[in-house]
Write a protein that holds these residues in place. Structure first.
Motif, PDB file in Angstrom:
ATOM      1  N   THR A 198      39.495  94.247  57.300  1.00 20.36           N
ATOM      2  CA  THR A 198      38.436  93.769  57.536  1.00 20.36           C
ATOM      3  C   THR A 198      38.513  92.117  58.162  1.00 20.36           C
ATOM      4  O   THR A 198      37.613  91.747  59.059  1.00 20.36           O
ATOM      5  N   SER A 199      39.896  92.007  58.488  1.00 18.67           N
ATOM      6  CA  SER A 199      40.321  90.736  59.952  1.00 18.67           C
ATOM      7  C   SER A 199      39.632  91.430  61.194  1.00 18.67           C
ATOM      8  O   SER A 199      38.813  90.811  61.988  1.00 18.67           O
ATOM      9  N   GLN A 200      39.710  92.826  61.623  1.00 15.97           N
ATOM     10  CA  GLN A 200      39.545  92.912  62.738  1.00 15.97           C
ATOM     11  C   GLN A 200      37.872  93.185  62.849  1.00 15.97           C
ATOM     12  O   GLN A 200      37.686  92.899  63.993  1.00 15.97           O
ATOM     13  N   ALA A 201      37.161  93.643  61.517  1.00 13.52           N
ATOM     14  CA  ALA A 201      35.540  93.544  62.100  1.00 13.52           C
ATOM     15  C   ALA A 201      35.444  92.339  62.073  1.00 13.52           C
ATOM     16  O   ALA A 201      33.973  92.215  62.855  1.00 13.52           O
ATOM     17  N   THR A 202      35.512  91.347  61.382  1.00 14.29           N
ATOM     18  CA  THR A 202      35.248  89.767  61.144  1.00 14.29           C
ATOM     19  C   THR A 202      35.872  89.454  62.878  1.00 14.29           C
ATOM     20  O   THR A 202      34.563  88.836  62.932  1.00 14.29           O
ATOM     21  N   LEU A 203      36.972  89.850  63.344  1.00 12.89           N
ATOM     22  CA  LEU A 203      36.584  89.681  64.651  1.00 12.89           C
ATOM     23  C   LEU A 203      35.159  89.653  66.121  1.00 12.89           C
ATOM     24  O   LEU A 203      35.137  89.136  66.201  1.00 12.89           O
ATOM     25  N   GLY A 204      35.503  91.335  65.037  1.00 11.85           N
ATOM     26  CA  GLY A 204      34.107  92.221  66.501  1.00 11.85           C
ATOM     27  C   GLY A 204      32.646  91.038  65.919  1.00 11.85           C
ATOM     28  O   GLY A 204      32.372  91.363  66.974  1.00 11.85           O
ATOM     29  N   ILE A 205      32.712  90.996  64.668  1.00 15.51           N
ATOM     30  CA  ILE A 205      31.461  90.475  64.350  1.00 15.51           C
ATOM     31  C   ILE A 205      31.126  88.808  65.005  1.00 15.51           C
ATOM     32  O   ILE A 205      30.083  88.846  65.288  1.00 15.51           O
TER      33      ILE A 205
END
Length: 297
Positions: A198-205
């Motif tokens: 979730t952290s990685q996806a958040t960073l990407g967004i």
């Protein structure tokens, strides 16, 4: 073997505990106010900016038949942000903007309602409320209030809902195009940290689809390892960028309140964070996620 395991465990713990600060650092690295991008902005005259914006708009209109919602998203202010994020390189800005428009369609960002994310956000772990003293909307993050840690998709939708809500509060006509993020670290621990996925996806967004949106990142009650991590990355951060990360410190509550008062109207700031306002006056889940509540943000 024991020493190796211990080092790996401590390193993993540090990464988990610091993932929100990593998020802040990556967001700030993408800011137009730093390094070469800032220089490019200053060197690009107003007439050139207008020409670049017009060229980007034409390129987007010619490449794909986007719907009305996507074209409304492409205001002159938005096009300027994407150009600045890519150093005023038209091709790179066009690719970045197209990726965002395609992502918003696939993610159905314009269709996220308050009611659809109520369960993820009812504890007040992320919400938008009020303005700082510069007129920028304030987005609060309270990870200790995490209530749906394993709901990856739901948490990302809740994040996008609040990011878009903060953007709608911006008065870009009068020069307000950034937000302030207040991170409340009270009772924050690895237990309520989001999963790495979730952290990685958040960073990407945030990095790819909300460029040039962060004005300041205020951290209250930061654990010692946040300070340690920040000191470690400071030599690699532009001075202007580093100044945007604000740790609220002080020997007592009065000192911390005084530090916050330089940036916020304390009469409207949560009492839990050294302000004067009751939390219910700042965030009430029963009204926040209603259409009426959205109009009052």
């Amino acid at each position: 073997l024991f020493i190796s395991f211990s080092v790996q465990y401590l390193y993993g713990e540090l990464l988990i505990r610091c993932n929100i600060l990593i998020l802040a650092a990556i967001l700030l690295f993408s800011s137009a106010d730093i390094g070469a991008t800032s220089i490019a902005w200053k060197m690009t005259g107003q007439v050139d900016q207008a020409a670049a914006i017009a060229s980007l708009r034409k390129a987007i209109e010619q490449t794909s038949p986007y719907a009305e919602a996507q074209m409304l998203f492409c205001s002159d202010f938005t096009l300027r942000r994407y150009l600045a994020a890519r150093n005023w390189n038209l091709d790179k800005a066009k690719n970045m903007l197209r990726e965002t428009l395609d992502w918003r369609i696939k993610f159905q960002a314009d269709e996220i309602s308050g009611a659809s994310v109520f369960e993820n956000g009812k504890t007040g772990k992320v919400f938008v409320s009020g303005l700082d003293l510069q007129g920028r909307p304030v987005l609060y993050m309270r990870p200790a209030m995490e209530n749906s840690q394993m709901d990856h998709d739901g948490n990302l939708r809740h994040l996008v809902y609040n990011m878009d809500r903060a953007v709608r509060c911006m008065d870009e006509v009068n020069g307000v195009g950034k937000m302030v993020v207040v991170l409340d670290c009270h009772n924050y621990s690895a237990r309520n940290a989001p999963p790495l996925r979730t952290s990685q996806a958040t960073l990407g967004i945030l990095q790819n689809h909300y460029p040039e949106r962060l004005g300041q990142f205020v951290i209250i009650e930061a654990p010692w390892y946040f300070h340690l991590f920040f000191r470690a990355i400071s030599p690699f951060i532009d001075k202007v960028t580093a100044q945007k990360i604000l740790f609220i410190t002080g020997k007592d509550a009065a000192a911390r309140r005084a530090a916050l008062a330089q940036h916020f109207d304390m009469a409207r700031f949560p009492r839990e964070l050294y302000g004067d306002a009751e939390l219910a006056a700042v965030f009430d889940a029963r009204s926040y996620y209603t259409p009426e509540g959205e109009d009052l943000t």
